[in-house]
Design an enzyme around this catalytic site. Sequence first.
Site, PDB file in Angstrom:
ATOM      1  N   GLY A  67       0.820  -1.205   0.000  1.00  0.00           N
ATOM      2  CA  GLY A  67       0.000   0.000   0.000  1.00  0.00           C
ATOM      3  C   GLY A  67       0.852   1.252   0.000  1.00  0.00           C
ATOM      4  O   GLY A  67       1.940   1.293   0.565  1.00  0.00           O
ATOM      5  N   VAL A  92       1.848   3.388  -2.892  1.00  0.00           N
ATOM      6  CA  VAL A  92       2.847   3.219  -3.948  1.00  0.00           C
ATOM      7  C   VAL A  92       3.831   4.383  -3.965  1.00  0.00           C
ATOM      8  O   VAL A  92       5.031   4.205  -4.053  1.00  0.00           O
ATOM      9  CB  VAL A  92       2.139   3.103  -5.313  1.00  0.00           C
ATOM     10  CG1 VAL A  92       3.145   3.211  -6.438  1.00  0.00           C
ATOM     11  CG2 VAL A  92       1.430   1.765  -5.398  1.00  0.00           C
ATOM     12  N   GLY A  93       3.334   5.611  -3.825  1.00  0.00           N
ATOM     13  CA  GLY A  93       4.199   6.775  -3.917  1.00  0.00           C
ATOM     14  C   GLY A  93       5.187   6.853  -2.777  1.00  0.00           C
ATOM     15  O   GLY A  93       6.402   6.866  -2.982  1.00  0.00           O
ATOM     16  N   GLU A  94       4.654   6.833  -1.559  1.00  0.00           N
ATOM     17  CA  GLU A  94       5.511   7.120  -0.408  1.00  0.00           C
ATOM     18  C   GLU A  94       6.595   6.065  -0.195  1.00  0.00           C
ATOM     19  O   GLU A  94       7.729   6.391   0.148  1.00  0.00           O
ATOM     20  CB  GLU A  94       4.659   7.263   0.857  1.00  0.00           C
ATOM     21  CG  GLU A  94       3.873   8.557   0.942  1.00  0.00           C
ATOM     22  CD  GLU A  94       2.658   8.588   0.022  1.00  0.00           C
ATOM     23  OE1 GLU A  94       2.327   7.546  -0.575  1.00  0.00           O
ATOM     24  OE2 GLU A  94       2.050   9.661  -0.122  1.00  0.00           O
TER      25      GLU A  94
END
Lengths: 210, 328, 90
Positions: free
Chosen positions: C53, C55-57
Amino acid sequence: MSDENRFDPNVTRRELMAGAVAAGVAASVPAGLAFADEAAPAAVPAVGGSAVEMGVKLIVNGQPHALSIDPRATLLDTLRETLSLTGTKKGCDHGQCGACTVHVNGERALSCLMLAAQCEGDQITTIEGIANGDELHPVQKAFIDHDGFQCGYCTSGQIMSAVALIKEGHATTEDEVRELMSGNLCRCGAYPNICKAVMDAQGKLAGSGI
Amino acid sequence: MQPFTYEKATDQAAAARAVAAEKTAKYLAGGTTLVDLMKLYVETPTKLVDIKRLPMAEIRREADGSISIGAGVTNSAVAYHELVQKEYAVLSQAILAGASTQIRNVATVGGNLLQRTRCPYFRDGISNCNKRTPGSGCDMATGFNRTAAVLGTSDRCVATYPGDMAIALLSLDAVVHVATDQATRKIAIDDFFLLPGNTPEKETSLSHGEIITAVSLPRIDGGTKQGYVKVRDRASYEFALASAAAVLWMDGGTITQARISLGGVASKPWRAKETEAMLAGKKPDSALFREAAAASLKAATPMKYNAFKPELATRAIERVLTELTQAA
Amino acid sequence: MALTEAAHLDEKGRYASADFGGYHLPSHADVPDIEVEVINAADENFGALGSRGGVGELSISGVAAAVSNAVYNATGKRIREVPITPDKLI
């Protein structure tokens, strides 16, 4: 708190924002003054104050408007607050982000750095004025096809910039598109998809005369 | 913004009279600097005289072979003009290295010359700044001075001249044409900009009410090599940490004359005279370039956070010289 | 994070990069084409959906280190503070 300031669940987001802005103006001081200490400059600028309104005729998206405005009104604020054309966004308000890009006589320009009074008689085009009725402009369509946005706040500026960039004809490669689109910041980082959208739209528009 | 009255100028003499009549009146052309600084209360004019529509928007060849660029010509129009691209490529390159298309489409040549420093303590409206509030002090000198100048500074002011266009104009020996309603005069670009000295609030040799009407570029005899190198914190849409403009006259493999100027490191557009003198009559050579470039930074006075600037400027000069002479 | 976006606080506590002109977001010209590769293997220890969960961070964390390694390979200079700006390579 008086009754009229109570939370009203039927207020739309836009009405709420308009009310908040009005309240903010009443209590406004320049942001910097909150910092002022004994070293404050001798001449503290007069804040707000009254200005004599002036008549200005603007042509926006082909429609003439005869307005009475404060000479201090920027083109951006006049579009958004006076003409309710809120598609043009206020990002930094200092020419550092590109969100407020519109076309003045067909050339892209930053509406936050122009006084509305300067634009008298000019042909101003905003994001609301580039589609053909319900048919999206090819650049708008390409942004959807290539997912050229995430939050969407910079998007109207990016699209206005891209439409003008294609007309200017100085960008044929992806690198040139990137360089000449650099005046439009995107915090979400949708740059690669925006670049693809511009290249795609440019290809489709070539020779179409739009 | 502070309230002001706004009027459109009908002709140049009337505009000059209107501004001259009121000490706190200013000309408004593109507005990309002035409107920004008015929002910050750094500029607080009481009257604006809009000169955008005066007939000063032409680029033309003069009888003596020079090129005259009207003060109202936009930066984009200059950068993409055929004559400029062909004969004064360094000017085109420098303009396109600055700002963004949106700003270049609106900003004028006259206004670009008058753009003001990006020093954060000048712009924030509250810090001590002798340029904004004469006599209040200079918080940049003791503050975060990474972007401050290292050449031409004074005890009163260490602010950097931010522009690109004027750096190229300096390497082209441009002349600024100014007028009042009574008279006209010409100012060599190097004399147009003033060192801060004890009066950093006074940045140019313009008198109140004088209007910039045109900038002329002397004829360039013989083929030259011209280039502009700009080093900055991001790839585009950003002011220079250091930049170098160069115009080289070559005869065979020898540099007969060089004109080099620096941006991003000085309090005004800076002519690298020491470098020019060391290059004249020499053949291109990397050791010579290094030594000649460093010579113009010997007088640098770096501070706590901008100690990198003399070396960065030296390398900018080296790079533009190398690129121009390798392309032979 | 790797190359831009320095927030400079001076000794008096004022931000010297308080606007988009001083605090540099990457511009179009700073961002190359990006290829996304999805690792097609479920990790059910991480979450019920089997995906990692956020994806960006999560995935962004390694980028600054990778860029820093690239700078080291290109220049021989090991920079241990981001953003890696031109002054740090002098």
